[in-house]
Design a protein around this motif. Structure first.
Motif, short mmCIF file in Angstrom:
data_model
loop_
_atom_site.label_atom_id
_atom_site.label_comp_id
_atom_site.label_asym_id
_atom_site.label_seq_id
_atom_site.Cartn_x
_atom_site.Cartn_y
_atom_site.Cartn_z
N LYS A 33 80.88 114.48 99.85
CA LYS A 33 79.96 114.52 98.81
C LYS A 33 78.47 114.70 99.36
N PRO A 34 77.45 115.52 98.60
CA PRO A 34 76.38 115.70 99.09
C PRO A 34 75.69 114.31 99.39
N THR A 35 74.66 114.33 100.06
CA THR A 35 73.85 112.89 100.41
C THR A 35 72.77 112.80 99.37
N PHE A 36 72.40 111.78 98.75
CA PHE A 36 71.11 111.51 98.03
C PHE A 36 70.58 110.06 98.83
N SER A 37 69.67 110.19 99.62
CA SER A 37 69.00 109.08 100.36
C SER A 37 67.85 108.68 99.75
N ILE A 38 67.65 107.49 99.85
CA ILE A 38 66.45 106.58 99.39
C ILE A 38 65.85 105.77 100.52
N ASP A 39 64.59 105.86 100.76
CA ASP A 39 63.95 105.18 101.95
C ASP A 39 63.03 104.08 100.95
N THR A 40 63.82 103.08 100.94
CA THR A 40 63.21 101.88 100.00
C THR A 40 62.20 101.43 100.91
N PRO A 41 60.96 100.88 100.04
CA PRO A 41 60.01 100.15 100.97
C PRO A 41 60.39 98.52 101.12
N PRO A 42 60.42 98.32 102.41
CA PRO A 42 60.92 97.05 103.08
C PRO A 42 59.78 95.91 102.57
N GLN A 486 71.79 115.68 107.28
CA GLN A 486 70.98 115.38 106.42
C GLN A 486 69.73 116.07 106.06
N HIS A 487 69.39 116.60 106.94
CA HIS A 487 68.08 117.37 107.17
C HIS A 487 66.73 116.78 106.69
N SER A 488 66.92 116.12 105.30
CA SER A 488 65.65 115.35 104.91
C SER A 488 65.95 114.10 104.07
N CYS A 489 65.04 113.00 103.75
CA CYS A 489 65.38 112.18 103.07
C CYS A 489 65.23 112.38 101.66
N THR A 490 66.03 112.35 100.81
CA THR A 490 65.77 112.82 99.27
C THR A 490 64.61 112.40 98.56
N LEU A 491 64.38 111.01 98.75
CA LEU A 491 63.39 110.17 97.90
C LEU A 491 62.56 109.43 98.78
N ARG A 492 61.34 109.11 98.59
CA ARG A 492 60.45 108.09 98.96
C ARG A 492 59.75 107.43 97.80
N PRO A 493 60.20 106.10 97.47
CA PRO A 493 59.67 105.43 96.16
C PRO A 493 58.91 104.34 96.61
N GLN A 494 57.48 104.63 96.22
CA GLN A 494 56.28 103.60 96.62
C GLN A 494 55.31 103.48 95.63
N GLY A 495 54.40 102.45 96.02
CA GLY A 495 53.35 102.19 95.20
C GLY A 495 52.13 103.18 95.57
N LYS A 496 51.18 103.24 94.73
CA LYS A 496 50.03 104.35 94.98
C LYS A 496 49.14 103.84 95.86
N PHE A 519 60.57 114.21 103.35
CA PHE A 519 61.18 113.93 101.97
C PHE A 519 61.05 115.14 101.24
N ASP A 520 62.15 115.25 100.23
CA ASP A 520 62.23 116.29 99.12
C ASP A 520 61.43 115.84 98.05
N ASP A 521 61.47 114.66 97.72
CA ASP A 521 60.74 113.89 96.53
C ASP A 521 60.03 112.75 96.91
N VAL A 522 59.00 112.47 96.28
CA VAL A 522 58.26 111.19 96.45
C VAL A 522 57.87 110.58 94.89
N TRP A 523 58.08 109.63 94.58
CA TRP A 523 58.05 108.91 93.25
C TRP A 523 56.97 107.82 93.64
N ILE A 524 55.66 107.89 92.96
CA ILE A 524 54.69 106.89 93.28
C ILE A 524 54.60 106.26 91.99
N HIS A 525 54.59 104.83 92.04
CA HIS A 525 54.64 103.84 90.87
C HIS A 525 53.01 103.38 90.85
N HIS A 526 52.85 102.83 89.89
CA HIS A 526 51.59 101.92 89.42
C HIS A 526 51.92 100.62 89.42
#
Length: 790
Positions: A33-42, A486-496, A519-526
């Motif tokens: 299966k294709p990989t969807f990787s999430i680099d979670t903030p520790p 993997q080539h890249s990490c799919t998603l970096r979620p993190q605070g602004k 990263f392919d995508d970056v999700w920035i939260h408030h």
């Protein structure tokens, strides 16, 4: 069917334990299966999970659960940060000892003891929230829990440094750096915040050597007069034109400094004259570099004045400021003094005012890469798109290279040794080194043959560690074949607030090491704020503890609130117990609707569909398509809001009310085909609705689907309906008719079961006449403009 009468939050416990023990969400590195990787903030392991952690990790889990249902092999590891200043500060507090007062080996033991005694509270909180991490156990396999102070993680951080060294991106230099007296170490620009603080603005008398006249200079930092290197005025300021090229003599110290015209001077600030000190602020530092002035630093690394400060020596900075003002006043050299509010740079961690001290540090080159990174980052999709500007603004502000060395103890050590003749030895990659306490890995210096070595004692900036996280989870250091797949990490979620640190440094370092944007995508939260929109603070007393929420309501109402309250990538979310309690009603509604539908025999197919059933199927199929589209761009707010409306209004209040007579068919008024159409549609709608909600509320949807279908809903495919039926009416038509009848009966003080003598309805509702007649007790249906006669 054995289904309890209501949903109980205690059911969550058994479900989450099953998920944990079964390894249900493990990552399969060999999966096709294709990989969807999430680099979670520790998060830091020694601090409890706060409401912001709880909300944002819950949303990350929604991302992961949705992607599994759409066929991805999801890499979603839990990382825990155990490096750096927060751990050291906790050790200092626990043992009432400062790091500088105890031997390094002892202080490291103190830090480890703090970590060992730290409970697994963070992991337990995430488990209770239903976060579907790949694993709950540490290990080396992709998806395992990782600690940033583990030998493997630290060895990888050192490997990144060794590669960067050999690539020519690392150098050592003596420069004036940002210095935190509280942390006792240099810090990067990205680690500085600003705070408005009350201070005194002092107008001090200097003397012009050539004329003997006094000139008055305004300053908030009179203790830095011994570091003054020049006095300047704006070239446009005609008041001081005759001073250009003359010499000023500093008060009390008698030091001669040049007087020059320079645009850095602000004509509207104070008297228009400014003293430029070696390290008063960033402007001073830049000025000294541009003017090639030799800096004289008056503040030491202990935060006290040094020998260059003369009679102020050994005083703390604020003590020295007070003493200087006293002496100036005593000698008639203080023209005036008034209290002002001054924008002061402070350390983002300790909150101490930042000083500027000349120190020898290691740097990573970054200024020469600014434009390259700016262009390369165009390949990243930002959510929301406006968050990209935060990164671009930071890139614009970068003016010096990144100081990566720190004078602390509990962090990853810089892997270098120095021979007695000053040659630098860089070890081979592949293991974790502690140069401050272990022998050099080679017997003799390859440059000069010396066998006498001294190990480096400094450590890396914590962000140098943290910026390695995507490389670590993708196994750049240990499995290059896996990393390259993997080539890249799919998603970096993190605070602004950490775009300028964690995101920027990660992009910088990964790009240099891999020659690609990581990263392919970056999700920035408030942020999560209180009900009044104010930042939560212990001192204000408005903090909402997520553990209390979990105890009182369980995870599901909180998770649903996270999705329905607002889009946290667009702005702050307001939190209150009342709002979360409101979400629990929707969980109850979902349970009751499913319990009602489960009373009827499930029909897998229907050879015929009634008009009413086609309408509700259309509504749900369109909603499913909308959910997929929005989930794919990390928006769970709009779908959750629509799903909630569909459940409460469209499905329960209108469709079920209209269809239940046909579903029961107790009087035999409907044909078997008409009844089968109802049963098929009810079960189809519940199945799709549960699947659409599964990423958001995983516990209750799991339990309902297991009870009703005997299967794990989280292993089901996400709905992909591709059928739309021709229906001559809209939801608005149905809802207006029902509402009109119910209102008429209510206004007349009648039961909803009361008969309607005549109902005039729109022509386009002819196909659902029978359902309407039996639902509302209509004795004479008619067609035309909507009208209810009781």
């Amino acid at each position: 069917m054995d289904m309890p009468s209501r949903w109980d939050k205690e059911m969550e416990k058994e479900i989450r334990q099953k998920w944990k023990l079964s390894g249900e969400y493990g990552f399969d590195a060999k999966s096709p299966k294709p990989t969807f990787s999430i680099d979670t903030p520790p998060p830091y392991v020694n601090t409890p999970v706060h409401i912001g952690h709880a909300a944002t990790y819950t949303l990350m889990d929604m991302f992961a659960r949705f992607r599994r249902m759409t066929g991805y092999n999801v890499l979603f590891p839990l990382g825990l940060d155990r490096n750096g200043l927060p751990i050291e500060m906790a050790a200092e507090k626990k043992f009432s000892k400062r790091m500088s007062d105890v031997p390094r080996e002892e202080f490291v033991r103190m830090c480890r003891q703090v970590l060992e005694e730290s409970s697994t509270e963070s992991m337990d909180s995430f488990l209770r929230l239903g976060i579907s991490f790949n694993s709950w156990e540490p290990g080396e396999k992709p998806g395992s829990v990782y600690f940033t102070d583990s030998y493997e993680y630290r060895a990888m951080t050192q490997e990144t440094f060794i590669e960067l060294w050999h690539m020519g991106y690392i150098y050592e230099d003596t420069r004036i750096n940002n210095y935190c007296p509280g942390c006792r170490t240099s810090i990067a620009d990205a680690e500085i915040d600003y705070k408005d603080m009350n201070t005194l603005f002092n107008e001090v008398k200097f003397r012009v050597k050539e004329t003997g006249e006094n000139i008055v200079i305004g300053t908030t930092r009179p203790e830095l007069i011994p570091s003054c290197g020049m006095v300047i005025f704006n070239p446009e300021d005609k008041r001081y034109a005759e001073l250009d090229g003359k010499t000023a003599i500093t008060p009390l110290f008698g030091k001669e400094v040049p007087l020059k015209a320079h645009p850095f001077a602000d004509m509207g600030k104070g008297t228009g004259l400014a003293m430029m000190c070696s390290a008063g602020d960033q402007t001073d530092i830049r000025f000294f570099r541009e003017m090639h002035l030799e800096p004289v630093i008056s503040i030491g690394t202990d935060g006290r004045m040094n020998d260059n400060a003369g009679f102020l020596r050994s005083l703390k900075v604020e003590e020295a400021r007070t003493k200087m003002i006293e002496e100036l006043k005593k000698n008639g050299l203080l023209a005036s003094s008034k209290e002002v509010v001054h924008r002061t740079p402070i350390c983002e961690r300790s909150k101490h005012p930042v000083e500027f001290i000349e120190m020898k540090e290691f740097y990573m080159k970054q200024t020469e890469l600014k434009e390259t990174l700016r262009s390369a980052s165009d390949a990243i999709s930002f959510y929301s798109p406006k968050s990209r500007q935060i990164l671009l603004d930071w890139l614009d502000s970068v003016s010096i290279d990144w100081p990566i060395s720190r004078r602390r103890y509990y962090a990853t050590e810089i892997p270098l040794w120095y021979c007695s003749n000053g040659h630098v030895l860089v070890p081979e990659k592949g293991r974790y080194y502690t140069p401050w306490k272990e022998k050099c890995p080679v017997g003799r210096c390859p440059e000069c043959g010396s066998a006498d070595f001294r190990g480096e004692e400094r450590v890396f900036d914590t962000w140098f560690d943290s910026s390695s996280s995507p490389l670590y989870i993708l196994k750049w250091h240990s499995d290059r074949e896996f990393f390259n797949r993997q080539h890249s990490c799919t998603l970096r979620p993190q605070g602004k607030e950490i775009v300028r640190t964690w995101l920027y440094y990660t992009l910088l370092k990964s790009y240099v090491l891999t020659d690609r944007i990581i990263f392919d995508d970056v999700w920035i939260h408030h942020h999560i704020v209180d009900e009044a929109g104010k930042k939560m603070s212990k001192s204000v007393g408005n903090v909402i503890d997520p553990h209390k929420i979990l105890e009182k309501y369980g995870a599901e109402p909180f998770r649903l609130w996270c999705a329905t309250e607002g889009n946290i990538s667009e702005g702050d979310l307001k939190c209150s117990f009342e709002r979360i309690e409101g979400a629990s009603k929707t969980i109850t509604k979902l349970w009751n609707v499913c319990r009602f539908v489960s009373m009827f025999e499930r029909t897998e197919t229907a050879s015929h569909l009634e008009e009413l059933d086609k309408w509700i199927l259309n509504e749900l199929n369109l909603l499913a398509d909308f959910c997929r589209q929005r989930y794919e761009i990390y928006d769970f707010h709009e779908p959750a809001t629509r799903l909630k409306h569909f459940l409460w209004e469209t499905f329960a209040s209108h469709y079920i009310e209209l269809v239940k007579n046909r579903a029961y068919n107790q009087a035999g008024a409907f044909t078997r085909k008409q009844q089968e159409s109802a049963l098929y549609t009810l079960h189809y709608c519940v199945d799709v609705l549960l699947k659409l909600l599964a990423p958001i509320v995983p516990f209750v949807t799991y339990e309902l689907y297991l009870k009703m279908r005997g299967d794990d809903i989280h292993k089901e495919k996400f709905p992909e309906p591709n059928v739309l039926y021709e229906v001559p009416f809209s939801s608005k038509d149905v809802e207006e008719l029902n509402s009109a009848v119910w209102k008429a009966k209510k206004d007349a003080g009648l039961s909803l079961k009361a008969k309607v003598s005549r109902l005039v309805m729109p022509e386009n509702l002819k196909g659902v006449e029978k359902d309407i007649v039996y639902t509302h007790g209509v004795e004479r249906p008619d067609y035309g403009e909507l009208k209810v006669e009781l």
